[in-house]
Design a protein around this motif. Structure first.
Motif, short mmCIF file in Angstrom:
data_model
loop_
_atom_site.label_atom_id
_atom_site.label_comp_id
_atom_site.label_asym_id
_atom_site.label_seq_id
_atom_site.Cartn_x
_atom_site.Cartn_y
_atom_site.Cartn_z
N ALA A 74 0.83 -1.21 0.00
CA ALA A 74 0.00 0.00 0.00
C ALA A 74 0.86 1.25 0.00
O ALA A 74 0.57 2.22 -0.72
N LYS A 75 1.90 1.26 0.79
CA LYS A 75 2.79 2.41 0.86
C LYS A 75 3.45 2.67 -0.49
O LYS A 75 3.52 3.82 -0.96
N ALA A 76 3.92 1.60 -1.13
CA ALA A 76 4.57 1.75 -2.42
C ALA A 76 3.61 2.27 -3.48
O ALA A 76 3.97 3.10 -4.32
N VAL A 77 2.36 1.78 -3.46
CA VAL A 77 1.36 2.24 -4.42
C VAL A 77 1.03 3.71 -4.18
O VAL A 77 1.00 4.51 -5.12
N ALA A 78 0.81 4.08 -2.93
CA ALA A 78 0.45 5.46 -2.60
C ALA A 78 1.55 6.43 -3.03
O ALA A 78 1.26 7.55 -3.48
N GLU A 79 2.79 6.01 -2.92
CA GLU A 79 3.91 6.87 -3.29
C GLU A 79 4.15 6.92 -4.79
O GLU A 79 4.78 7.85 -5.29
N ALA A 80 3.64 5.90 -5.51
CA ALA A 80 3.90 5.81 -6.95
C ALA A 80 2.87 6.54 -7.80
O ALA A 80 3.13 6.81 -8.98
N ILE A 81 1.70 6.85 -7.23
CA ILE A 81 0.63 7.48 -8.01
C ILE A 81 0.30 8.85 -7.44
O ILE A 81 0.66 9.18 -6.31
N THR A 82 -0.39 9.64 -8.24
CA THR A 82 -0.87 10.95 -7.77
C THR A 82 -2.38 10.95 -7.56
O THR A 82 -2.92 11.88 -6.98
N LEU A 83 -3.06 9.91 -8.03
CA LEU A 83 -4.51 9.80 -7.85
C LEU A 83 -4.85 9.45 -6.41
O LEU A 83 -4.05 8.81 -5.71
N PRO A 84 -6.02 9.83 -5.95
CA PRO A 84 -6.49 9.39 -4.62
C PRO A 84 -6.56 7.87 -4.56
O PRO A 84 -6.85 7.21 -5.57
N LEU A 85 -6.34 7.33 -3.37
CA LEU A 85 -6.32 5.88 -3.19
C LEU A 85 -7.42 5.46 -2.21
O LEU A 85 -7.49 5.95 -1.09
#
Length: 310
Positions: A111-122
């Protein structure tokens, strides 16, 4: 022309950060009655991805994501760059105790890696095992601190743990999940409020069903909730609503039957998209502020649909 005025207003909830943050709610009239109200934000459409390879998804979606689906971070980046939904919904299927039962620490890292890799809301969805989700969300909420995510979801069984972690300790948004019943929805919102979670941090998930599978109960519940929130100014129900349509529509017989078993129904992909779009369009029409879908064609169709209605 007679105009119905309402005393109440749906609160606004913001998810994400920066330029891509989205705001749900804000309306003071029933859905798409612009002449009777103002302030509503456009319905938001999100795409679902998983923390594991989508073994049970249709072949065309597996083919679409074949180069990225083995890596959740790459999958999220691909979805953002190619389809640009309003948000991404990361669903932790791999953490299910009845499946791979991945440890929550591993999920938090993903989750941390995904949140840091995108600019869209998660938006982060769990396993639907309430005990496991309580542990999962506690770790994940800490890992994505600062990204203002929405967690799906807090239930009557685990709202204390989920609300405390997502809504209090790390200032995320909490999805309050009930089972297609206005009284249950209200009760859960009250319980979260008593826990200390602010109204502006709660998004309701009142339940969903695929069109034709008891969907009329979802519609009638949505109507009752909105009329109580707007007409009776019931502040305990003045939260935006998100509906995870994809979680339901791709599991019904019309979507899963193979072509050779029901050739008269046409291709499985077309049926799945039709079921997803018809369900999502209907729930948007009666007031849902956001929906989660699986197929990019559904995203495109619903985005055009919502845009044409506002």
């Amino acid at each position: 022309m007679s105009v119905q005025g309402f005393k109440g207003k749906i609160g606004e909830v913001t998810i994400g950060t920066g330029d891509k943050a989205i705001t749900l709610g804000g309306q003071n009239a029933v859905a798409f009655f612009e002449t009777e109200g103002e302030g509503a934000n456009t319905p938001k459409i999100g795409l679902e991805i998983l923390d594991v390879y989508p073994e049970e998804w249709i072949a065309s979606l597996q083919e679409l994501y074949k180069d990225v689906a083995q890596n959740t971070v790459q999958w999220a980046k691909f979805v953002e760059e190619k389809f640009n939904p309003d948000f991404i919904c990361l669903r932790f299927v791999g953490a299910d105790p009845n499946g791979l039962n991945k440890p929550v620490e591993e999920c938090a890292e993903v989750a941390k890696a995904v949140a840091e890799a995108i600019t869209l809301p998660l938006v982060i969805a769990g396993t639907n095992n309430h005990e496991k989700d309580a542990k999962l969300f506690e770790k994940v909420a800490a890992a994505v601190d600062g990204h203002n995510c929405l967690f799906l979801a807090a239930t009557e069984d685990n709202y204390k743990a989920v609300g405390a972690a997502a809504g209090l300790a790390y200032q995320h948004k909490v999805g309050a999940e009930s089972s297609v019943d206005i009284n249950l929805a209200k009760q859960l919102n009250v319980l979260l409020g008593q826990l200390g979670v602010k109204n502006e941090d709660v998004v309701m998930n009142i339940g969903c069903a695929a069109a034709g599978y008891g969907f009329e109960y979802v519609v009638s519940t949505m109507d009752r909730i909105r009329l109580a929130a707007l007409g009776q100014n019931d502040k305990t129900l003045q939260a935006p609503v998100i509906t995870p349509v994809a979680f339901e529509t791709w599991g019904v017989k019309e979507s899963i039957a193979e072509l050779e078993d029901a050739p008269e129904w046409g291709s499985r992909e077309d049926r799945g998209i039709a079921m997803e779009v018809s369900t999502a369009a209907s729930i948007i029409t009666v007031g849902s502020d956001a929906v989660v879908v699986r197929h990019p064609k559904s995203l495109e169709t619903l985005r055009n649909f919502a845009g044409a209605l506002v």
